[in-house]
Motif scaffolding. Structure first.
Motif, PDB file in Angstrom:
ATOM      1  N   TYR A  53       0.866  -1.175   0.000  1.00 40.45           N
ATOM      2  CA  TYR A  53       0.000   0.000   0.000  1.00 40.45           C
ATOM      3  C   TYR A  53       0.902   1.223   0.000  1.00 40.45           C
ATOM      4  N   ILE A  54       0.717   2.090  -0.974  1.00 40.78           N
ATOM      5  CA  ILE A  54       1.643   3.203  -1.155  1.00 40.78           C
ATOM      6  C   ILE A  54       0.923   4.543  -1.120  1.00 40.78           C
ATOM      7  N   PHE A  55       1.687   5.584  -0.793  1.00 38.25           N
ATOM      8  CA  PHE A  55       1.218   6.946  -0.964  1.00 38.25           C
ATOM      9  C   PHE A  55       1.833   7.508  -2.236  1.00 38.25           C
ATOM     10  N   VAL A  56       1.011   8.173  -3.032  1.00 36.50           N
ATOM     11  CA  VAL A  56       1.458   8.802  -4.267  1.00 36.50           C
ATOM     12  C   VAL A  56       1.437  10.318  -4.084  1.00 36.50           C
ATOM     13  N   ASN A  57       2.561  10.940  -4.364  1.00 35.23           N
ATOM     14  CA  ASN A  57       2.700  12.384  -4.253  1.00 35.23           C
ATOM     15  C   ASN A  57       2.090  13.040  -5.493  1.00 35.23           C
ATOM     16  N   LYS A  58       0.919  13.647  -5.338  1.00 37.36           N
ATOM     17  CA  LYS A  58       0.214  14.236  -6.475  1.00 37.36           C
ATOM     18  C   LYS A  58       0.725  15.639  -6.800  1.00 37.36           C
ATOM     19  N   PHE A  59       1.421  16.251  -5.861  1.00 34.92           N
ATOM     20  CA  PHE A  59       1.938  17.597  -6.082  1.00 34.92           C
ATOM     21  C   PHE A  59       3.186  17.587  -6.951  1.00 34.92           C
ATOM     22  N   ALA A  60       3.850  16.433  -7.065  1.00 27.06           N
ATOM     23  CA  ALA A  60       5.155  16.345  -7.732  1.00 27.06           C
ATOM     24  C   ALA A  60       5.112  16.823  -9.176  1.00 27.06           C
ATOM     25  N   TYR A  61       4.027  16.509  -9.884  1.00 32.68           N
ATOM     26  CA  TYR A  61       3.951  16.848 -11.303  1.00 32.68           C
ATOM     27  C   TYR A  61       2.849  17.860 -11.608  1.00 32.68           C
ATOM     28  N   GLY A  62       2.331  18.524 -10.605  1.00 36.00           N
ATOM     29  CA  GLY A  62       1.209  19.414 -10.827  1.00 36.00           C
ATOM     30  C   GLY A  62      -0.084  18.624 -10.950  1.00 36.00           C
ATOM     31  N   PHE A  63      -1.113  19.268 -11.492  1.00 33.60           N
ATOM     32  CA  PHE A  63      -2.445  18.667 -11.463  1.00 33.60           C
ATOM     33  C   PHE A  63      -3.107  18.694 -12.828  1.00 33.60           C
ATOM     34  N   SER A  64      -3.809  17.620 -13.126  1.00 28.24           N
ATOM     35  CA  SER A  64      -4.666  17.547 -14.303  1.00 28.24           C
ATOM     36  C   SER A  64      -6.056  17.149 -13.830  1.00 28.24           C
ATOM     37  N   LYS A  65      -6.968  16.971 -14.763  1.00 23.61           N
ATOM     38  CA  LYS A  65      -8.312  16.553 -14.357  1.00 23.61           C
ATOM     39  C   LYS A  65      -8.277  15.198 -13.656  1.00 23.61           C
ATOM     40  N   TYR A  66      -7.245  14.384 -13.933  1.00 27.14           N
ATOM     41  CA  TYR A  66      -7.143  13.067 -13.309  1.00 27.14           C
ATOM     42  C   TYR A  66      -6.651  13.147 -11.871  1.00 27.14           C
ATOM     43  N   SER A  67      -6.251  14.339 -11.432  1.00 28.64           N
ATOM     44  CA  SER A  67      -5.873  14.534 -10.034  1.00 28.64           C
ATOM     45  C   SER A  67      -7.096  14.698  -9.145  1.00 28.64           C
ATOM     46  N   LEU A  68      -8.244  14.951  -9.756  1.00 32.80           N
ATOM     47  CA  LEU A  68      -9.462  15.226  -9.003  1.00 32.80           C
ATOM     48  C   LEU A  68     -10.342  13.985  -8.910  1.00 32.80           C
ATOM     49  N   PRO A  69     -11.075  13.828  -7.804  1.00 30.19           N
ATOM     50  CA  PRO A  69     -12.006  12.698  -7.697  1.00 30.19           C
ATOM     51  C   PRO A  69     -13.005  12.708  -8.859  1.00 30.19           C
ATOM     52  N   PHE A  70     -13.224  11.551  -9.446  1.00 26.77           N
ATOM     53  CA  PHE A  70     -14.156  11.354 -10.551  1.00 26.77           C
ATOM     54  C   PHE A  70     -13.705  12.027 -11.853  1.00 26.77           C
ATOM     55  N   SER A  71     -12.514  12.618 -11.871  1.00 28.28           N
ATOM     56  CA  SER A  71     -11.910  13.185 -13.087  1.00 28.28           C
ATOM     57  C   SER A  71     -12.853  14.104 -13.862  1.00 28.28           C
ATOM     58  N   PRO A  72     -13.414  15.116 -13.221  1.00 27.71           N
ATOM     59  CA  PRO A  72     -14.318  16.015 -13.949  1.00 27.71           C
ATOM     60  C   PRO A  72     -13.583  16.771 -15.045  1.00 27.71           C
ATOM     61  N   ASP A  73     -14.230  16.966 -16.164  1.00 30.57           N
ATOM     62  CA  ASP A  73     -13.605  17.602 -17.322  1.00 30.57           C
ATOM     63  C   ASP A  73     -13.671  19.126 -17.174  1.00 30.57           C
ATOM     64  N   LEU A  74     -12.963  19.626 -16.147  1.00 30.95           N
ATOM     65  CA  LEU A  74     -13.010  21.053 -15.847  1.00 30.95           C
ATOM     66  C   LEU A  74     -11.959  21.845 -16.613  1.00 30.95           C
ATOM     67  N   PHE A  75     -10.832  21.200 -16.929  1.00 31.77           N
ATOM     68  CA  PHE A  75      -9.766  21.871 -17.671  1.00 31.77           C
ATOM     69  C   PHE A  75      -8.917  20.808 -18.361  1.00 31.77           C
ATOM     70  N   HIS A  76      -8.077  21.265 -19.285  1.00 29.80           N
ATOM     71  CA  HIS A  76      -7.219  20.353 -20.027  1.00 29.80           C
ATOM     72  C   HIS A  76      -5.757  20.654 -19.714  1.00 29.80           C
ATOM     73  N   GLY A  77      -4.902  19.639 -19.916  1.00 27.54           N
ATOM     74  CA  GLY A  77      -3.491  19.820 -19.622  1.00 27.54           C
ATOM     75  C   GLY A  77      -3.213  19.744 -18.134  1.00 27.54           C
ATOM     76  N   ARG A  78      -2.123  20.402 -17.695  1.00 27.78           N
ATOM     77  CA  ARG A  78      -1.725  20.388 -16.292  1.00 27.78           C
ATOM     78  C   ARG A  78      -1.522  21.811 -15.802  1.00 27.78           C
ATOM     79  N   ILE A  79      -1.799  22.020 -14.529  1.00 28.45           N
ATOM     80  CA  ILE A  79      -1.496  23.287 -13.886  1.00 28.45           C
ATOM     81  C   ILE A  79      -0.434  23.039 -12.819  1.00 28.45           C
ATOM     82  N   PHE A  80       0.411  24.050 -12.589  1.00 25.46           N
ATOM     83  CA  PHE A  80       1.574  23.903 -11.689  1.00 25.46           C
ATOM     84  C   PHE A  80       2.402  22.693 -12.130  1.00 25.46           C
ATOM     85  N   ALA A  81       2.535  22.539 -13.433  1.00 22.63           N
ATOM     86  CA  ALA A  81       3.123  21.311 -13.989  1.00 22.63           C
ATOM     87  C   ALA A  81       4.591  21.161 -13.611  1.00 22.63           C
ATOM     88  N   GLY A  82       4.965  19.927 -13.283  1.00 20.64           N
ATOM     89  CA  GLY A  82       6.352  19.550 -13.078  1.00 20.64           C
ATOM     90  C   GLY A  82       6.631  18.313 -13.897  1.00 20.64           C
TER      91      GLY A  82
END
Length: 247
Positions: A53-82
């Motif tokens: 069982y692992i913890f995944v660091n979601k801040f490491a690469y910034g955020f996309s819609k797949y970072s959010l629960p249920f992956s709502p199609d609110l925006f495209h690409g990544r924000i604060f991208a790393g």
């Protein structure tokens, strides 16, 4: 004479507020910082085992819609991208079906030429050093892996990790040359003969599909033990893997 003690409305409201705040905090942590995942298959052995069982660091690469629960199609690409580094172990959404989470190691960055020849990984025409590093036996019933040869690979930047090579003639041991497109990554499992990855149906993984970097193993049960089987925990806990950093 009996008296009924009733909670004051203010007290009830305070309790409700505490519960709501706790739920919001948990949601923020899960969405923005860390998300727990369990390892369901042996494709990343010996680095990650079934029952880790692992913890995944979601801040490491910034955020996309797949970072959010249920992956709502609110925006495209990544924000604060790393950008991932070569050698990172990454959770991502399976490109042909983004409802499925995969976990693999990044071996190819945008613009790289990737090929496997006779079981050796080549990056931009240069072989990744691969030296014997003992053997591995799994406690996973569906993938027993008795005394499977282990090989340690070392990347140009010094990142080093173990891989398994059970067969010298598997279908992934000799591939065509892949050119990684801009904004995409080439992923491979450390269990080289038992991993569906970018050599096969996974293909190139868009940056938008990245969920986060695997950071630490916080719990681990061996011998196909279910998390619900609490009475089996003492005998099947992999104590040496608790709080182990994923490398």
């Amino acid at each position: 004479m009996s008296e009924k003690v009733q909670a004051k409305p203010n007290a009830l409201w305070e309790n409700v507020k505490v519960i709501v705040q706790a739920l919001i905090l948990a949601m923020v942590i899960r969405t923005v910082l860390f998300q727990p995942f369990t390892i369901p298959s042996g494709s990343m052995m010996p680095t990650l085992l079934v029952g880790d069982y692992i913890f995944v660091n979601k801040f490491a690469y910034g955020f996309s819609k797949y970072s959010l629960p249920f992956s709502p199609d609110l925006f495209h690409g990544r924000i604060f991208a790393g950008a991932p580094q070569r050698g990172d172990v990454v959770v991502f959404r399976f490109p042909p079906n983004p409802s499925i989470d995969y976990i693999k190691r990044v071996v190819g960055l945008p613009g790289d030429h990737i090929q496997v020849t006779d079981g050796v990984l080549y990056i931009n025409g240069k072989p990744v050093p691969k030296v014997p590093d003992g053997s591995f036996t799994s406690d996973y019933a569906q993938d027993p892996g008795q005394d499977v040869p282990v090989f340690r690979e070392t990347l140009d930047d010094g990142k080093t990790y173990d891989t398994l090579d059970q067969s010298p003639n598997s279908r992934g041991d000799n591939t065509r040359e892949f050119i990684v497109p801009e904004g995409h990554y080439f992923m491979m499992g450390d269990n080289r003969d038992n991993s569906l990855d970018s050599r096969f149906d996974v293909g190139m993984v868009p940056a938008e599909n990245l969920v986060g970097r695997a950071s630490i193993i916080f719990f681990s049960l061996g011998n196909d033990t279910s998390f619900k089987e609490i009475w089996k925990w003492p005998a099947n806990m992999r104590w040496d893997r608790l709080f182990k950093v994923v490398e």
